[in-house]
Design a protein around this motif. Structure first.
Motif, PDB file in Angstrom:
ATOM      1  N   PRO A 173       5.205   6.895  -1.478  1.00 45.72           N
ATOM      2  CA  PRO A 173       5.858   6.551  -0.053  1.00 45.72           C
ATOM      3  C   PRO A 173       4.772   5.276   0.209  1.00 45.72           C
ATOM      4  O   PRO A 173       3.600   5.354   0.135  1.00 45.72           O
ATOM      5  CB  PRO A 173       5.439   7.796   0.842  1.00 45.72           C
ATOM      6  N   GLY A 174       5.389   4.211   0.479  1.00 50.39           N
ATOM      7  CA  GLY A 174       4.658   2.933   0.907  1.00 50.39           C
ATOM      8  C   GLY A 174       5.421   1.773   0.743  1.00 50.39           C
ATOM      9  O   GLY A 174       6.768   1.870   0.741  1.00 50.39           O
ATOM     10  N   GLY A 175       4.752   0.595   0.954  1.00 53.37           N
ATOM     11  CA  GLY A 175       5.648  -0.693   0.868  1.00 53.37           C
ATOM     12  C   GLY A 175       4.736  -1.670   1.227  1.00 53.37           C
ATOM     13  O   GLY A 175       3.527  -1.784   1.314  1.00 53.37           O
ATOM     14  N   ASN A 176       5.245  -2.941   1.570  1.00 57.02           N
ATOM     15  CA  ASN A 176       4.704  -4.290   1.576  1.00 57.02           C
ATOM     16  C   ASN A 176       4.079  -4.403   2.922  1.00 57.02           C
ATOM     17  O   ASN A 176       4.627  -3.784   3.917  1.00 57.02           O
ATOM     18  CB  ASN A 176       5.792  -5.428   1.547  1.00 57.02           C
ATOM     19  N   GLU A 232       4.368   2.797   6.540  1.00 58.08           N
ATOM     20  CA  GLU A 232       5.459   3.015   5.453  1.00 58.08           C
ATOM     21  C   GLU A 232       5.724   4.352   5.098  1.00 58.08           C
ATOM     22  O   GLU A 232       6.943   4.482   4.822  1.00 58.08           O
ATOM     23  CB  GLU A 232       4.825   1.937   4.259  1.00 58.08           C
ATOM     24  N   CYS A 233       4.695   5.121   4.991  1.00 52.44           N
ATOM     25  CA  CYS A 233       4.882   6.574   4.663  1.00 52.44           C
ATOM     26  C   CYS A 233       5.737   7.282   5.673  1.00 52.44           C
ATOM     27  O   CYS A 233       6.649   7.960   5.458  1.00 52.44           O
ATOM     28  CB  CYS A 233       3.559   7.394   4.563  1.00 52.44           C
ATOM     29  N   LYS A 234       5.398   6.897   7.002  1.00 48.88           N
ATOM     30  CA  LYS A 234       6.286   7.493   8.055  1.00 48.88           C
ATOM     31  C   LYS A 234       7.719   6.995   8.048  1.00 48.88           C
ATOM     32  O   LYS A 234       8.541   7.843   8.446  1.00 48.88           O
ATOM     33  CB  LYS A 234       5.454   7.419   9.618  1.00 48.88           C
ATOM     34  N   PHE A 250      -2.800  -1.107  -2.959  1.00 49.79           N
ATOM     35  CA  PHE A 250      -3.622  -0.062  -2.738  1.00 49.79           C
ATOM     36  C   PHE A 250      -2.957   1.186  -2.665  1.00 49.79           C
ATOM     37  O   PHE A 250      -2.125   1.452  -2.016  1.00 49.79           O
ATOM     38  CB  PHE A 250      -4.183  -0.354  -1.373  1.00 49.79           C
ATOM     39  N   CYS A 251      -3.455   2.205  -3.565  1.00 48.28           N
ATOM     40  CA  CYS A 251      -3.228   3.466  -3.468  1.00 48.28           C
ATOM     41  C   CYS A 251      -4.035   4.549  -2.845  1.00 48.28           C
ATOM     42  O   CYS A 251      -4.918   4.748  -3.509  1.00 48.28           O
ATOM     43  CB  CYS A 251      -2.602   3.959  -4.766  1.00 48.28           C
ATOM     44  N   PHE A 252      -3.583   5.149  -1.874  1.00 49.37           N
ATOM     45  CA  PHE A 252      -4.655   5.940  -1.252  1.00 49.37           C
ATOM     46  C   PHE A 252      -4.116   7.530  -1.563  1.00 49.37           C
ATOM     47  O   PHE A 252      -2.918   7.785  -1.711  1.00 49.37           O
ATOM     48  CB  PHE A 252      -4.753   5.814   0.296  1.00 49.37           C
ATOM     49  N   ASP A 253      -4.983   8.395  -1.472  1.00 47.24           N
ATOM     50  CA  ASP A 253      -4.790   9.923  -1.547  1.00 47.24           C
ATOM     51  C   ASP A 253      -4.012  10.188  -0.255  1.00 47.24           C
ATOM     52  O   ASP A 253      -4.832  10.448   0.556  1.00 47.24           O
ATOM     53  CB  ASP A 253      -6.104  10.418  -2.229  1.00 47.24           C
ATOM     54  N   GLY A 254      -3.003  10.903  -0.738  1.00 43.85           N
ATOM     55  CA  GLY A 254      -2.281  11.645   0.572  1.00 43.85           C
ATOM     56  C   GLY A 254      -2.674  12.928   0.518  1.00 43.85           C
ATOM     57  O   GLY A 254      -2.385  13.753   1.726  1.00 43.85           O
ATOM     58  N   ALA A 280       0.994  -1.099   0.039  1.00 40.77           N
ATOM     59  CA  ALA A 280      -0.203   0.136   0.092  1.00 40.77           C
ATOM     60  C   ALA A 280       0.999   1.289  -0.181  1.00 40.77           C
ATOM     61  O   ALA A 280       2.284   1.209   0.413  1.00 40.77           O
ATOM     62  CB  ALA A 280      -0.957  -0.051   1.275  1.00 40.77           C
ATOM     63  N   CYS A 281       0.268   2.358  -0.477  1.00 38.99           N
ATOM     64  CA  CYS A 281       1.195   3.571  -0.642  1.00 38.99           C
ATOM     65  C   CYS A 281       0.225   4.637  -0.724  1.00 38.99           C
ATOM     66  O   CYS A 281      -1.256   4.533  -0.858  1.00 38.99           O
ATOM     67  CB  CYS A 281       2.090   3.437  -1.892  1.00 38.99           C
TER      68      CYS A 281
END
Length: 172
Positions: free
Chosen positions: A50-53, A68-70, A101-105, A22-23
């Motif tokens: 920014p993201g990862g497994n 992962e973003c943090k 999964f890609c979320f709106d940051g 996810a990212c």
């Protein structure tokens, strides 16, 4: 032939497995996408969000993106999840498929972007560029994914992208 029902703990062992990642997709206030350059020598030219497994048992895709973003940027995301895209990567480089999964940051101010602190084990550079500049920097498939996610944000309709791998087992 009668169907034999299995208890869930047995049944799941018969299913194909996949990995999950996810990212977050961020832009600046001018709607220019932010991406991170991978610092691993074999993939140094790859730009990522920014993201990862997901590597924590029971962690949801959104929780993965936040963690992962943090870890990768120091940015702490606290808003509600807004899904922009779902990706399916067929087996190939990985021995199993991967679902992403890609979320709106959201949109980051110049001040927020200046606070990014990269994990040097994963990324060595971040950049904010217009879509036309990213087109000059990225491979075709990676750019198509970037453009699809930006369109999803603008339209409010999540994107679904299949990214088949070399060993795709899908019948045509």
């Amino acid at each position: 032939m009668a169907i034999q029902w299995l208890p869930p703990e047995q049944y799941v062992k018969t299913l194909p497995m996949h990995a999950q990642y996810a990212c977050f997709f961020f832009t600046d206030t001018e709607n220019r996408p932010l991406q991170l350059r991978c610092s691993v020598p074999a993939t140094r030219s790859i730009w990522q969000w920014p993201g990862g497994n997901t590597d924590i048992e029971g962690e949801s895709p959104f929780e993965t993106a936040v963690r992962e973003c943090k870890e990768e940027t120091g940015l702490e995301f606290a808003d509600e999840p807004r899904l922009l895209a779902v990706f399916w990567n067929g087996p190939g480089e990985w021995p199993v498929g991967k679902v992403g999964f890609c979320f709106d940051g959201g949109r980051l101010t110049t001040k927020e972007i200046s606070k990014i602190r990269l994990d040097p084990d994963e990324h060595d550079l971040y950049a904010v560029r217009s879509l036309s500049k990213w087109a000059q920097t990225m491979g075709t498939k990676e750019f198509q994914r970037l453009a699809a996610v930006l369109r999803a944000r603008e339209s409010g309709v999540p994107a679904y992208l299949e990214l088949p791998a070399a060993r795709s087992r899908r019948k045509r």
